[in-house]
Design a protein around this motif. Structure first.
Motif, PDB file in Angstrom:
ATOM      1  N   PHE A  87       0.678  -1.148   0.177  1.00 20.54           N
ATOM      2  CA  PHE A  87       0.118   0.063  -0.029  1.00 20.54           C
ATOM      3  C   PHE A  87       1.049   1.246  -0.130  1.00 20.54           C
ATOM      4  N   ALA A  88       0.486   2.201  -0.788  1.00 22.29           N
ATOM      5  CA  ALA A  88       1.362   3.374  -0.977  1.00 22.29           C
ATOM      6  C   ALA A  88       0.651   4.484  -1.392  1.00 22.29           C
ATOM      7  N   VAL A  89       1.078   5.810  -1.038  1.00 21.59           N
ATOM      8  CA  VAL A  89       0.342   6.940  -1.522  1.00 21.59           C
ATOM      9  C   VAL A  89       1.199   7.615  -2.516  1.00 21.59           C
ATOM     10  N   MET A  90       0.863   8.082  -3.630  1.00 19.50           N
ATOM     11  CA  MET A  90       1.650   8.702  -4.731  1.00 19.50           C
ATOM     12  C   MET A  90       1.093  10.261  -4.791  1.00 19.50           C
ATOM     13  N   ILE A  91       1.876  11.278  -4.870  1.00 19.06           N
ATOM     14  CA  ILE A  91       1.582  12.432  -5.245  1.00 19.06           C
ATOM     15  C   ILE A  91       2.339  12.923  -6.245  1.00 19.06           C
ATOM     16  N   ASP A  92       1.697  13.191  -7.352  1.00 23.59           N
ATOM     17  CA  ASP A  92       2.218  13.831  -8.572  1.00 23.59           C
ATOM     18  C   ASP A  92       1.968  15.128  -8.911  1.00 23.59           C
ATOM     19  N   THR A  93       3.002  16.015  -8.956  1.00 25.22           N
ATOM     20  CA  THR A  93       2.785  17.524  -9.163  1.00 25.22           C
ATOM     21  C   THR A  93       3.335  18.071 -10.403  1.00 25.22           C
ATOM     22  N   ARG A  94       2.349  18.662 -11.108  1.00 25.22           N
ATOM     23  CA  ARG A  94       2.598  19.718 -12.338  1.00 25.22           C
ATOM     24  C   ARG A  94       3.915  20.466 -12.487  1.00 25.22           C
ATOM     25  N   TYR A  95       3.970  21.280 -11.020  1.00 20.94           N
ATOM     26  CA  TYR A  95       5.227  22.115 -11.120  1.00 20.94           C
ATOM     27  C   TYR A  95       6.405  21.429 -10.047  1.00 20.94           C
ATOM     28  N   PRO A  96       7.792  21.897 -10.187  1.00 23.56           N
ATOM     29  CA  PRO A  96       8.629  21.192  -9.300  1.00 23.56           C
ATOM     30  C   PRO A  96       8.135  21.592  -7.983  1.00 23.56           C
ATOM     31  N   LEU A  97       8.625  20.495  -7.129  1.00 28.61           N
ATOM     32  CA  LEU A  97       8.575  20.290  -5.704  1.00 28.61           C
ATOM     33  C   LEU A  97       9.935  21.037  -5.202  1.00 28.61           C
ATOM     34  N   LYS A  98      10.168  21.765  -4.075  1.00 25.91           N
ATOM     35  CA  LYS A  98      11.400  22.144  -3.428  1.00 25.91           C
ATOM     36  C   LYS A  98      11.557  21.282  -2.019  1.00 25.91           C
ATOM     37  N   PRO A  99      12.624  20.547  -2.064  1.00 26.21           N
ATOM     38  CA  PRO A  99      12.795  19.859  -0.816  1.00 26.21           C
ATOM     39  C   PRO A  99      13.145  21.084   0.215  1.00 26.21           C
ATOM     40  N   THR A 100      12.577  20.759   1.337  1.00 22.04           N
ATOM     41  CA  THR A 100      13.066  21.808   2.537  1.00 22.04           C
ATOM     42  C   THR A 100      14.506  21.566   2.900  1.00 22.04           C
ATOM     43  N   LYS A 101      14.967  22.162   3.961  1.00 21.80           N
ATOM     44  CA  LYS A 101      16.035  22.281   4.603  1.00 21.80           C
ATOM     45  C   LYS A 101      16.191  21.016   5.424  1.00 21.80           C
ATOM     46  N   TRP A 102      14.862  20.829   5.893  1.00 23.16           N
ATOM     47  CA  TRP A 102      14.870  19.347   6.808  1.00 23.16           C
ATOM     48  C   TRP A 102      14.865  18.152   6.097  1.00 23.16           C
ATOM     49  N   PHE A 103      14.471  18.322   5.022  1.00 22.35           N
ATOM     50  CA  PHE A 103      14.631  17.007   4.046  1.00 22.35           C
ATOM     51  C   PHE A 103      15.720  16.961   3.727  1.00 22.35           C
ATOM     52  N   SER A 104      16.460  17.800   3.200  1.00 23.19           N
ATOM     53  CA  SER A 104      17.832  17.744   2.720  1.00 23.19           C
ATOM     54  C   SER A 104      18.733  17.466   3.734  1.00 23.19           C
ATOM     55  N   ASP A 105      18.626  17.895   5.075  1.00 21.47           N
ATOM     56  CA  ASP A 105      19.317  17.309   6.205  1.00 21.47           C
ATOM     57  C   ASP A 105      19.267  16.027   6.589  1.00 21.47           C
ATOM     58  N   ASN A 106      18.140  15.366   6.392  1.00 22.72           N
ATOM     59  CA  ASN A 106      17.743  14.038   7.089  1.00 22.72           C
ATOM     60  C   ASN A 106      17.538  13.000   5.866  1.00 22.72           C
ATOM     61  N   GLU A 107      17.926  13.418   4.627  1.00 24.00           N
ATOM     62  CA  GLU A 107      17.542  12.216   3.298  1.00 24.00           C
ATOM     63  C   GLU A 107      18.865  11.280   3.315  1.00 24.00           C
ATOM     64  N   ASN A 108      18.456  10.321   2.843  1.00 21.47           N
ATOM     65  CA  ASN A 108      19.525   9.234   2.290  1.00 21.47           C
ATOM     66  C   ASN A 108      20.041   9.705   1.109  1.00 21.47           C
ATOM     67  N   LYS A 109      21.343  10.308   1.167  1.00 18.30           N
ATOM     68  CA  LYS A 109      22.045  10.847   0.208  1.00 18.30           C
ATOM     69  C   LYS A 109      22.623   9.948  -0.726  1.00 18.30           C
ATOM     70  N   ASP A 110      22.709   8.677  -0.524  1.00 22.78           N
ATOM     71  CA  ASP A 110      23.135   7.696  -1.596  1.00 22.78           C
ATOM     72  C   ASP A 110      22.051   6.834  -2.104  1.00 22.78           C
ATOM     73  N   TYR A 111      20.804   7.324  -2.003  1.00 14.89           N
ATOM     74  CA  TYR A 111      19.650   6.733  -2.679  1.00 14.89           C
ATOM     75  C   TYR A 111      19.780   6.394  -4.194  1.00 14.89           C
ATOM     76  N   TRP A 112      20.231   7.403  -4.997  1.00 15.84           N
ATOM     77  CA  TRP A 112      20.474   7.430  -6.276  1.00 15.84           C
ATOM     78  C   TRP A 112      21.594   6.367  -6.783  1.00 15.84           C
ATOM     79  N   LYS A 113      22.286   5.806  -5.702  1.00 10.35           N
ATOM     80  CA  LYS A 113      23.314   4.866  -6.249  1.00 10.35           C
ATOM     81  C   LYS A 113      22.632   3.604  -6.170  1.00 10.35           C
ATOM     82  N   SER A 114      21.278   3.479  -5.538  1.00  5.02           N
ATOM     83  CA  SER A 114      20.925   2.101  -5.306  1.00  5.02           C
ATOM     84  C   SER A 114      20.373   1.129  -6.927  1.00  5.02           C
ATOM     85  N   TRP A 115      20.428   2.253  -7.845  1.00  6.15           N
ATOM     86  CA  TRP A 115      20.277   1.513  -9.148  1.00  6.15           C
ATOM     87  C   TRP A 115      21.493   1.196  -9.912  1.00  6.15           C
ATOM     88  N   MET A 116      22.720   1.380  -9.361  1.00  2.80           N
ATOM     89  CA  MET A 116      24.075   1.006  -9.802  1.00  2.80           C
ATOM     90  C   MET A 116      24.410  -0.376  -9.929  1.00  2.80           C
TER      91      MET A 116
END
Length: 362
Positions: A333-362
Motif C-alpha cells: 500500500f502506498a500513496v503517490m503525489i504527482d505535481t505539475r510544477y517542481p517541488l522544492k525539498p525543504t532544508k529539513w528534507f535535505s538534512d535528513n535524506e539518504n544521500k546515497d539513494y540514487w546509487k541503489s540502481w547502480m
C-alpha cells in the motif's frame, strides 16, 4: 486526435511482450494523463554510473520518531500548489486549529483516535484519508500514537472522473464517511484558543466557550474520510495499468493516487509486472510507502518517502526483475503525489535524506 507513428523494434501492445534484451521506457506528457510514446532501449535508462548535480532520485527514510516531528507536522517538499509534511501526534491537541491558507489531507499511517470539527466528529484509524476543507476548525484526540502524512493544497481535493468505469468504480460512495453533528467534547475550560494559519503566520483567537458549537449542518462543503483499504483497484491480467488509473484525489496541478494490494498481471501473457521505466518529463513524483512488501524498491521501509523529480528516469530496482516472475500478487500500500510544477525539498528534507539513494540502481 493523436497521430501514432512507429519505427524500428517495438511491441504490439505497450508493456506486453517486451523484446528480449530490450528495456521499455514510457516517455509521456502531463504525468500519466497525456500523450505518450514507448522507447525500447538496449540498456536500462537508470543504469547510470554517476550523477553530478541536483537532479537525482531522493529518499527520506522513516523519520516519524525524529524529535522535530513530535506533536506537529514538519514540511518535507513544497511548491505553490501543495505542501507535503509528516508528523507524529503523541497526545491530543490542547488548542483548536484552523487553516486559512490550504485545504488539508491527513493520511493516517498509524494510529487511532477522533477528529472533532465544526461539522461534528469523525473516528479515524490506520489507512484513513481525512479531508478537511479550508477554514474548518478542528482538534485531534489521540487514543493511540498517530503518525500522519499531511498534504496541504491551495485547491480543493476532488474525486477523479470515472468515465466508462461508472460511478461505483474505485470505491462506492457509501465508503466515504462524513461527520456526525456534535458539539465539541471539551467543556471544562475558562478559555478556548483557536490557532489560525494565514499567509504562513499564526494568529491566536480566544473564546469563552468551545468554538465547536455547531448543532447541525447541511451543504456540499464538509470534512470526509475514506479508507485506503476500501479502494478497489482498476486492473487487467493482460496490461500493466499506469498510475493514473489509481487516482484518488484531483487538485489543481497535482493528483494523489493510492496503490493497494491486488493480483499481479499474468506471466503467461508476457505482461510487465513491475512499474515501467519513465522519465516524468512534466511532473514530479512522490511516493509514501505505507505497508507491505515494496518489491520494486530496495531497502525501503514503511513510512519512508521517495522523490523523483522531473527529467530523470526512474523505475524498478534491478532485484525487482529477478523476483517478480513467480509473484502472483502484491500486498503493498502506498500513496503517490504527482505535481505539475517542481517541488522544492525543504532544508529539513535535505538534512535528513539518504544521500546515497540514487546509487541503489547502480
Amino acid at each position: 486526435m493523436e497521430t501514432f507513428k512507429a519505427s524500428g523494434i517495438y511491441t504490439k501492445q505497450a508493456h506486453v511482450n517486451i523484446p528480449e534484451g530490450l528495456y521499455e521506457e514510457e516517455h509521456g506528457r502531463k504525468g500519466f494523463f497525456g500523450r505518450v510514446s514507448q522507447l525500447y532501449h538496449e540498456n536500462p535508462p537508470v543504469n547510470w554510473s554517476n550523477i553530478e548535480g541536483d537532479l537525482k532520485p531522493r529518499n527520506l527514510p522513516t523519520l516519524f520518531d525524529h524529535p522535530d516531528a513530535q506533536d506537529t507536522t514538519i514540511s518535507t517538499l513544497e511548491n505553490n500548489d501543495c505542501v507535503v509534511s509528516i508528523g507524529t501526534f503523541n497526545k491530543s491537541f490542547e488548542l483548536f486549529y484552523r487553516n486559512a491558507d490550504f485545504d488539508e489531507l491527513y493520511f493516517i499511517h498509524e494510529g487511532l483516535g477522533r477528529l472533532e470539527t465544526t461539522y461534528g466528529h469523525l473516528n479515524y484509524k490506520k489507512g484513513d484519508y481525512i479531508i478537511i476543507p479550508r477554514g474548518t476548525t478542528y482538534q485531534f484526540f489521540i487514543d493511540q500514537k498517530t503518525k500522519v502524512l499531511q498534504v496541504e493544497s491551495a485547491s480543493e481535493f476532488e474525486e477523479p472522473s470515472r468515465g466508462i468505469l461508472g460511478p461505483n468504480a474505485l470505491y462506492d460512495q457509501t465508503a466515504i464517511e462524513t461527520p456526525t453533528a456534535a458539539l465539541g467534547s471539551r467543556k471544562d475550560l475558562k478559555e478556548y484558543t483557536v490557532v489560525i494559519k494565514r499567509l504562513g503566520k499564526m494568529t491566536r483567537v480566544t473564546y469563552p466557550f468551545n468554538p465547536l458549537d455547531v448543532k447541525g449542518w447541511k451543504g456540499s462543503v464538509y470534512p470526509s474520510k475514506l479508507s485506503i483499504y476500501d479502494i478497489c483497484p482498476v486492473m487487467s491480467h493482460r496490461y500493466h495499468m499506469p498510475p493514473s488509473a489509481h487516482t484518488t484525489y484531483v487538485c489543481n496541478n497535482f493528483v494523489i493516487c493510492s496503490f493497494v494490494e491486488r493480483p499481479l498481471e499474468d506471466t503467461k501473457h508476457g505482461v510487465l509486472k513491475v512499474p515501467f521505466y519513465h522519465s516524468n518529463i512534466d511532473y514530479d513524483e512522490v511516493l509514501f510507502y505505507h505497508q507491505g512488501n515494496f518489491f520494486s524498491r530496495d531497502n525501503i521501509d514503511a513510512g519512508a518517502m521517495t522523490f523523483h523529480p522531473q527529467g530523470i528516469h526512474h523505475g524498478p530496482h534491478p532485484k525487482a526483475f529477478n523476483s517478480v516472475d513467480n509473484k502472483t500478487h502484491t500486498d503493498e500500500f502506498a500513496v503517490m503525489i504527482d505535481t505539475r510544477y517542481p517541488l522544492k525539498p525543504t532544508k529539513w528534507f535535505s538534512d535528513n535524506e539518504n544521500k546515497d539513494y540514487w546509487k541503489s540502481w547502480m
